[in-house]
Design a protein around this motif. Structure first.
Motif, PDB file in Angstrom:
ATOM      1  N   GLN A   1       0.618  -1.184  -0.012  1.00  0.00           N
ATOM      2  CA  GLN A   1       0.095  -0.130   0.217  1.00  0.00           C
ATOM      3  C   GLN A   1       0.702   1.166  -0.062  1.00  0.00           C
ATOM      4  OE1 GLN A   1      -3.475  -0.352   2.842  1.00  0.00           O
ATOM      5  NE2 GLN A   1      -2.861  -2.240   3.033  1.00  0.00           N
ATOM      6  N   ARG A   2       2.026   1.206   0.306  1.00  0.00           N
ATOM      7  CA  ARG A   2       3.058   2.237   0.601  1.00  0.00           C
ATOM      8  C   ARG A   2       3.724   2.464  -0.998  1.00  0.00           C
ATOM      9  NH1 ARG A   2       3.991   4.481   5.568  1.00  0.00           N
ATOM     10  NH2 ARG A   2       3.002   3.522   7.100  1.00  0.00           N
ATOM     11  N   THR A   3       3.771   1.220  -1.680  1.00  0.00           N
ATOM     12  CA  THR A   3       4.650   1.227  -2.889  1.00  0.00           C
ATOM     13  C   THR A   3       3.589   1.776  -3.994  1.00  0.00           C
ATOM     14  OG1 THR A   3       5.727  -0.563  -2.085  1.00  0.00           O
ATOM     15  CG2 THR A   3       5.766  -0.305  -4.492  1.00  0.00           C
ATOM     16  N   ALA A   4       2.272   1.255  -3.867  1.00  0.00           N
ATOM     17  CA  ALA A   4       1.154   1.421  -4.936  1.00  0.00           C
ATOM     18  C   ALA A   4       1.301   2.870  -5.352  1.00  0.00           C
ATOM     19  CB  ALA A   4       0.009   1.003  -4.556  1.00  0.00           C
ATOM     20  N   PRO A   5       1.052   3.953  -4.565  1.00  0.00           N
ATOM     21  CA  PRO A   5       1.108   5.324  -5.020  1.00  0.00           C
ATOM     22  C   PRO A   5       2.383   5.766  -5.761  1.00  0.00           C
ATOM     23  CG  PRO A   5       0.958   5.273  -2.680  1.00  0.00           C
ATOM     24  CD  PRO A   5       0.935   3.938  -3.180  1.00  0.00           C
ATOM     25  N   LEU A   6       3.395   5.388  -5.435  1.00  0.00           N
ATOM     26  CA  LEU A   6       4.679   5.707  -5.850  1.00  0.00           C
ATOM     27  C   LEU A   6       4.857   5.455  -7.228  1.00  0.00           C
ATOM     28  CD1 LEU A   6       7.269   4.632  -2.945  1.00  0.00           C
ATOM     29  CD2 LEU A   6       6.227   6.932  -3.331  1.00  0.00           C
ATOM     30  N   LEU A   7       4.262   4.190  -7.721  1.00  0.00           N
ATOM     31  CA  LEU A   7       4.137   3.676  -8.939  1.00  0.00           C
ATOM     32  C   LEU A   7       3.251   4.298  -9.739  1.00  0.00           C
ATOM     33  CD1 LEU A   7       4.965   0.012  -8.193  1.00  0.00           C
ATOM     34  CD2 LEU A   7       6.624   1.520  -9.209  1.00  0.00           C
ATOM     35  N   VAL A   8       1.941   4.538  -9.129  1.00  0.00           N
ATOM     36  CA  VAL A   8       0.890   5.330  -9.844  1.00  0.00           C
ATOM     37  C   VAL A   8       1.372   6.783 -10.016  1.00  0.00           C
ATOM     38  CG1 VAL A   8      -1.153   6.430  -9.744  1.00  0.00           C
ATOM     39  CG2 VAL A   8      -0.885   4.230  -8.738  1.00  0.00           C
ATOM     40  N   LYS A   9       2.182   7.265  -9.539  1.00  0.00           N
ATOM     41  CA  LYS A   9       2.695   8.689  -9.861  1.00  0.00           C
ATOM     42  C   LYS A   9       3.897   8.613 -10.759  1.00  0.00           C
ATOM     43  CE  LYS A   9       5.026  12.516  -7.374  1.00  0.00           C
ATOM     44  NZ  LYS A   9       5.618  12.944  -6.170  1.00  0.00           N
ATOM     45  N   ALA A  10       4.497   7.404 -11.109  1.00  0.00           N
ATOM     46  CA  ALA A  10       5.341   7.311 -11.940  1.00  0.00           C
ATOM     47  C   ALA A  10       4.941   6.803 -13.438  1.00  0.00           C
ATOM     48  CB  ALA A  10       6.575   6.363 -11.627  1.00  0.00           C
ATOM     49  N   GLY A  11       3.410   6.751 -13.282  1.00  0.00           N
ATOM     50  CA  GLY A  11       2.803   6.447 -14.558  1.00  0.00           C
ATOM     51  C   GLY A  11       2.505   4.833 -14.824  1.00  0.00           C
ATOM     52  N   TRP A  12       2.799   4.132 -13.634  1.00  0.00           N
ATOM     53  CA  TRP A  12       2.447   2.674 -13.842  1.00  0.00           C
ATOM     54  C   TRP A  12       0.996   2.357 -13.666  1.00  0.00           C
ATOM     55  CZ3 TRP A  12       6.139  -1.711 -13.644  1.00  0.00           C
ATOM     56  CH2 TRP A  12       7.386  -1.346 -13.755  1.00  0.00           C
ATOM     57  N   GLU A  13       0.683   1.234 -14.411  1.00  0.00           N
ATOM     58  CA  GLU A  13      -0.770   0.607 -14.007  1.00  0.00           C
ATOM     59  C   GLU A  13      -0.586  -0.423 -13.165  1.00  0.00           C
ATOM     60  OE1 GLU A  13      -4.209  -1.673 -16.106  1.00  0.00           O
ATOM     61  OE2 GLU A  13      -2.645  -0.990 -17.373  1.00  0.00           O
ATOM     62  N   VAL A  14      -1.250  -0.114 -12.053  1.00  0.00           N
ATOM     63  CA  VAL A  14      -0.904  -0.968 -10.692  1.00  0.00           C
ATOM     64  C   VAL A  14      -2.367  -1.719 -10.375  1.00  0.00           C
ATOM     65  CG1 VAL A  14      -0.619  -0.927  -8.051  1.00  0.00           C
ATOM     66  CG2 VAL A  14       0.611   0.764  -9.949  1.00  0.00           C
ATOM     67  N   ILE A  15      -2.020  -2.990 -10.133  1.00  0.00           N
ATOM     68  CA  ILE A  15      -3.265  -3.974  -9.692  1.00  0.00           C
ATOM     69  C   ILE A  15      -2.560  -4.555  -8.498  1.00  0.00           C
ATOM     70  CG2 ILE A  15      -4.626  -5.959 -10.444  1.00  0.00           C
ATOM     71  CD1 ILE A  15      -4.615  -3.667 -12.410  1.00  0.00           C
ATOM     72  N   GLY A  16      -3.516  -4.415  -7.501  1.00  0.00           N
ATOM     73  CA  GLY A  16      -3.167  -5.030  -6.080  1.00  0.00           C
ATOM     74  C   GLY A  16      -4.224  -6.294  -5.693  1.00  0.00           C
ATOM     75  N   ALA A  17      -3.594  -7.273  -5.421  1.00  0.00           N
ATOM     76  CA  ALA A  17      -4.304  -8.675  -5.573  1.00  0.00           C
ATOM     77  C   ALA A  17      -4.145  -9.150  -3.610  1.00  0.00           C
ATOM     78  CB  ALA A  17      -3.538  -9.678  -6.307  1.00  0.00           C
ATOM     79  N   CYS A  18      -5.324  -9.419  -3.315  1.00  0.00           N
ATOM     80  CA  CYS A  18      -5.315  -9.905  -1.980  1.00  0.00           C
ATOM     81  C   CYS A  18      -6.545 -10.642  -1.824  1.00  0.00           C
ATOM     82  CB  CYS A  18      -5.161  -8.928  -1.010  1.00  0.00           C
ATOM     83  SG  CYS A  18      -6.415  -7.441  -0.868  1.00  0.00           S
ATOM     84  N   ARG A  19      -6.912 -11.425  -0.526  1.00  0.00           N
ATOM     85  CA  ARG A  19      -7.820 -12.297  -0.571  1.00  0.00           C
ATOM     86  C   ARG A  19      -9.196 -11.357  -0.085  1.00  0.00           C
ATOM     87  NH1 ARG A  19      -4.084 -15.958   2.015  1.00  0.00           N
ATOM     88  NH2 ARG A  19      -4.016 -14.896   4.062  1.00  0.00           N
ATOM     89  N   THR A  20      -8.777 -10.160   0.510  1.00  0.00           N
ATOM     90  CA  THR A  20     -10.118  -9.329   0.952  1.00  0.00           C
ATOM     91  C   THR A  20     -10.035  -7.964   0.480  1.00  0.00           C
ATOM     92  OG1 THR A  20      -8.928  -9.018   3.054  1.00  0.00           O
ATOM     93  CG2 THR A  20     -10.741 -10.593   2.936  1.00  0.00           C
ATOM     94  N   PRO A  21     -10.018  -7.503  -0.672  1.00  0.00           N
ATOM     95  CA  PRO A  21      -9.758  -6.070  -1.220  1.00  0.00           C
ATOM     96  C   PRO A  21     -10.740  -5.151  -0.639  1.00  0.00           C
ATOM     97  CG  PRO A  21     -10.637  -7.510  -3.202  1.00  0.00           C
ATOM     98  CD  PRO A  21     -10.352  -8.635  -2.008  1.00  0.00           C
ATOM     99  N   ALA A  22     -11.972  -5.570  -0.244  1.00  0.00           N
ATOM    100  CA  ALA A  22     -13.049  -4.685   0.079  1.00  0.00           C
ATOM    101  C   ALA A  22     -12.863  -4.105   1.667  1.00  0.00           C
ATOM    102  CB  ALA A  22     -14.493  -5.413   0.439  1.00  0.00           C
ATOM    103  N   THR A  23     -11.539  -4.842   2.480  1.00  0.00           N
ATOM    104  CA  THR A  23     -11.214  -4.297   3.388  1.00  0.00           C
ATOM    105  C   THR A  23     -10.055  -3.104   3.512  1.00  0.00           C
ATOM    106  OG1 THR A  23      -9.530  -5.673   3.902  1.00  0.00           O
ATOM    107  CG2 THR A  23     -11.711  -6.182   4.484  1.00  0.00           C
TER     108      THR A  23
END
Length: 269
Positions: A14-36
């Protein structure tokens, strides 16, 4: 637009994701409970279980440029670490062999694979002699994922601290912490995320193993004293022992990490 799969979407992802979004990457996060999970603009969250080869196969039907793997044990037993780390890596290794162009993989591990106990200096070439079940399973998972045809970097992180990781602070504050003669090593959670993003944004840097730790190993007493000072308390009343605990005693060199040009946000505790 490059595309990354964050397999496991806990604190570090979750800390890495916005850094990559800002750099222009398409980010997919996969986990068992995304709703949480807290929604982050630019991040697509999907439901998947890293222990399920079926789920992983479904995810990898999409082409990714990189996969960042941050796993957790199902429980803190040997079997829990085996199920949480080794099994997903076996599935991934198997699936990587079926891809025409495997993505780059960053696998987040731990310096728990080093069991040394005498305060010696260690680097990425030092022998891995884990003396705990967790360390043994973490090392086994590393070897499995390194055996895949993908370009893999294993990031061995020392003791991660930062927001939400307050157990040690609480123990120092309430006086239940025990001081041993061990050397300790730490890394801020923002620097783990920062180095992950840095490696993906600077692909020319590639080593199979990186130690991810700050610039200053500390004796446990000195580390506790710094934390106590931040809290406005004293360590004078804490119990002491002459025995090194289960995490051993070692000093970790981060020279390989620093040689990439990455600048630590928190160079010391």
């Amino acid at each position: 637009m490059p595309k990354v799969l964050l397999l496991g979407y806990g604190d570090i992802a979750q800390r890495t994701a916005p850094l990559l979004v800002k750099a222009g990457w398409e980010v997919i996060g996969a986990c068992r409970t995304p709703a949480t999970k807290t929604a982050v603009e630019g991040v697509e969250l999907v439901s998947a279980d890293a222990n399920s080869e079926h789920d992983l196969r479904r995810l990898l039907a999409h082409q990714f440029d990189a996969i960042v793997i941050t796993l957790t044990p199902s429980n803190y037993s040997r079997d829990g670490y085996h199920q949480g780390y080794v099994v997903p890596c076996r599935h991934l290794q198997h699936l990587m062999h079926q891809l025409d162009t495997p993505p780059r993989i960053l696998y987040i591990s731990s310096t728990g694979v080093y069991g040394q106990r005498d305060g010696e200096w260690l680097d990425e070439t030092s022998p891995t002699v884990p003396d705990t079940d967790s360390g043994a399973m973490l090392l086994q998972a590393e070897l499995v994922i390194l055996g895949s045809p993908a370009k893999v970097s294993v990031l061995r992180c020392s003791g991660i601290y930062g927001p939400g990781r307050d157990r040690l602070k609480q123990q120092i504050q309430n006086g239940s912490a025990v001081i041993s003669p061990a050397w300790t090593n730490r890394i801020h959670s923002d620097d783990v995320a920062g180095f992950i993003a840095y490696l993906l944004l600077h692909p020319k840097h590639h080593q199979e193993i990186y130690i991810v730790s700050d610039n200053e190993p500390l004796l446990q007493e000195d580390a506790y004293a710094r934390i106590a000072q931040q809290l406005g308390v004293s360590i004078d009343g804490l119990k002491r022992t002459n025995e090194v605990g289960p995490r051993g005693s070692k000093r970790l060199s981060n020279a390989r990490m620093r040689a990439t040009g990455y600048q630590l946000l928190h160079p010391h505790l």
